[in-house]
Design a protein around this motif. Structure first.
Motif, mmCIF file in Angstrom:
data_model
loop_
_atom_site.group_PDB
_atom_site.id
_atom_site.type_symbol
_atom_site.label_atom_id
_atom_site.label_comp_id
_atom_site.label_asym_id
_atom_site.label_seq_id
_atom_site.Cartn_x
_atom_site.Cartn_y
_atom_site.Cartn_z
ATOM 1 N N PRO A 2 -25.302 -6.339 -19.342
ATOM 2 C CA PRO A 2 -25.068 -7.638 -18.735
ATOM 3 C C PRO A 2 -24.064 -8.468 -19.512
ATOM 4 C CG PRO A 2 -27.182 -7.573 -19.837
ATOM 5 C CD PRO A 2 -26.652 -6.182 -19.862
ATOM 6 N N ASP A 3 -23.306 -9.275 -18.771
ATOM 7 C CA ASP A 3 -22.323 -10.159 -19.377
ATOM 8 C C ASP A 3 -23.028 -11.443 -19.791
ATOM 9 O OD1 ASP A 3 -20.276 -11.819 -20.029
ATOM 10 O OD2 ASP A 3 -19.171 -11.594 -18.168
ATOM 11 N N GLU A 133 -30.129 -17.376 -13.537
ATOM 12 C CA GLU A 133 -29.158 -17.732 -12.494
ATOM 13 C C GLU A 133 -29.865 -18.272 -11.243
ATOM 14 O OE1 GLU A 133 -26.386 -14.561 -11.797
ATOM 15 O OE2 GLU A 133 -25.561 -14.720 -13.810
ATOM 16 N N ARG A 266 -29.198 -12.349 -1.806
ATOM 17 C CA ARG A 266 -28.498 -11.299 -2.536
ATOM 18 C C ARG A 266 -28.143 -10.127 -1.614
ATOM 19 N NH1 ARG A 266 -32.333 -9.571 -5.685
ATOM 20 N NH2 ARG A 266 -32.040 -11.139 -7.300
ATOM 21 N N TYR A 293 -21.096 -14.412 -6.964
ATOM 22 C CA TYR A 293 -21.349 -13.895 -8.308
ATOM 23 C C TYR A 293 -20.275 -14.426 -9.249
ATOM 24 C CZ TYR A 293 -24.976 -10.666 -6.792
ATOM 25 O OH TYR A 293 -26.134 -10.128 -6.303
ATOM 26 N N HIS A 295 -20.017 -13.486 -12.360
ATOM 27 C CA HIS A 295 -19.673 -12.431 -13.312
ATOM 28 C C HIS A 295 -19.578 -11.101 -12.584
ATOM 29 C CE1 HIS A 295 -20.323 -15.323 -16.473
ATOM 30 N NE2 HIS A 295 -21.494 -15.593 -15.977
ATOM 31 N N THR A 297 -19.561 -8.120 -13.686
ATOM 32 C CA THR A 297 -20.489 -7.088 -14.146
ATOM 33 C C THR A 297 -21.856 -7.216 -13.452
ATOM 34 O OG1 THR A 297 -20.996 -8.518 -16.028
ATOM 35 C CG2 THR A 297 -19.435 -6.737 -16.393
ATOM 36 N N ASN A 298 -22.320 -8.458 -13.240
ATOM 37 C CA ASN A 298 -23.577 -8.658 -12.517
ATOM 38 C C ASN A 298 -23.461 -8.169 -11.077
ATOM 39 O OD1 ASN A 298 -24.602 -9.837 -14.800
ATOM 40 N ND2 ASN A 298 -24.437 -11.923 -14.062
ATOM 41 N N SER A 301 -23.528 -4.312 -10.985
ATOM 42 C CA SER A 301 -24.877 -3.788 -11.205
ATOM 43 C C SER A 301 -25.728 -3.934 -9.955
ATOM 44 C CB SER A 301 -25.532 -4.514 -12.379
ATOM 45 O OG SER A 301 -24.844 -4.263 -13.575
#
Length: 330
Positions: A2-3, A133, A266, A293, A295, A297-298, A301
């Motif tokens: 995770p970032d 978040e 989501r 989003y 980020h 990276t999130n 994933s």
């Protein structure tokens, strides 16, 4: 991986690790060393190594001025946490404890002959909400309500991985900013593992059936939720808009759509992104940002977890009918 760049984005004063001389005792009652480390204004870490010679009670103090949630992680031994009117929790190797004390002190009780080695942390409520978040796990939600009159606590199973991470907070090989980064990263990792464990062991109750008015309200809430997926309303705003309590709204979403409010959001975000990729209408960064989003990276994933493959495999590749059916069914 995770970032956590946003997690580290604290005011300048947070970049200095603040430690004072550890509290030390060696008398007829106990031998102990207790250290408090101010990693950031919104995150304090506590390290305890104590040997009780007699039955004793300890009332630790906290210096948070804003609401906070504390976590107790036992590496060795046992302590009973007395929350007064809210009851007791047992801090052992096999379980961890989250608690939020609005006003009352928490009393730690040690039995004679106990070696108690533990670490813990206290996070401001605002920061914990940011870490999730806005999608706070249901098991922890009672700890993060705006106003509390009594202490609330949640227990979760511990394991070898959690105890190892808790023990790593004692490491003395790093100093200054490096120790701060190590501690901050360990706390984030611990919070994720503990939240997952709390969710697995939370009691599940099937909500009562929805009335016709509630069904209409839940359907309207879904419409409002998806109007602007880049900046959706909060759960509280959504509940107020349709006249339902937050918990009832989430229960209604589970009954009608098989997912909570933000699980629904989501899923819709990811489906829109998949469609955009296959149409060649967005790059990875553009799609991640547009569907909400912050980020990439999130986003990657979450996308992989839903579709079984990273976004790059969908960009510019129209889905076959069979593959689209499989994805939609998943």
């Amino acid at each position: 991986m995770p970032d956590i760049e946003w997690l580290l984005r604290e005011p300048d004063r947070a970049l200095t690790l603040q430690t004072g001389p550890p509290f030390a005792a060696d008398d007829d009652n106990w031998r102990a060393t207790i250290e408090r480390v101010i990693v950031a204004p919104s995150l304090h870490v506590y390290l305890v190594d104590a040997q009780a010679h007699r039955d004793m009670s300890i009332e630790p103090t906290h210096e948070f001025t804003n609401p906070f949630v504390a976590s107790q992680l036992t590496i060795e031994g046992r302590a009973d946490l007395d929350f007064q009117s809210a009851g007791r929790a047992h801090a052992t190797r096999d379980n961890t404890v989250f608690f939020r004390p609005p006003r009352q002190t928490t009393v730690y009780r040690l039995k004679a002959g106990t070696r108690f080695r533990a670490s813990g942390y206290a996070l401001s409520v605002d920061r914990m909400v940011r870490l999730f978040e806005g999608e706070v796990p249901a098991a922890l939600a009672p700890l993060l309500e705006p106003e509390l009159d009594d202490t609330r606590f949640v227990t979760a199973r511990s394991d070898k991985v959690i105890r190892s991470l808790a023990g790593s907070l004692f490491a003395r090989g790093l100093n200054g900013p490096l120790r701060r980064l190590m501690m901050e990263g360990a706390v984030v990792h611990l919070l994720a593992l503990q939240a997952a464990a709390a969710g697995r062991h939370a009691p599940r109750h099937r909500p009562a059936a929805l009335s016709p008015r509630e069904r209409e309200a839940v359907a309207e809430a879904r419409r409002l939720l998806l109007v602007d997926m880049r900046a959706p309303p909060t759960l509280g705003e959504l509940a107020d808009a349709v006249g339902l309590a937050e918990r009832r709204l989430n229960a209604g979403f589970r009954l009608l759509f098989g997912a909570t409010v933000f699980e629904t959001l989501r899923g819709e975000r990811l489906e829109h992104a998949r469609i955009a990729f296959e149409a060649g209408g967005a790059t990875l960064k553009e799609a991640a940002f547009r569907v909400g989003y912050n980020h990439v990276t999130n986003f990657i994933s979450a996308f992989r977890a839903r579709y079984g493959a990273p976004p790059v495999q969908f960009i510019g590749r129209p889905a076959t009918r069979a593959r689209r059916r499989r994805l939609t069914a998943g």
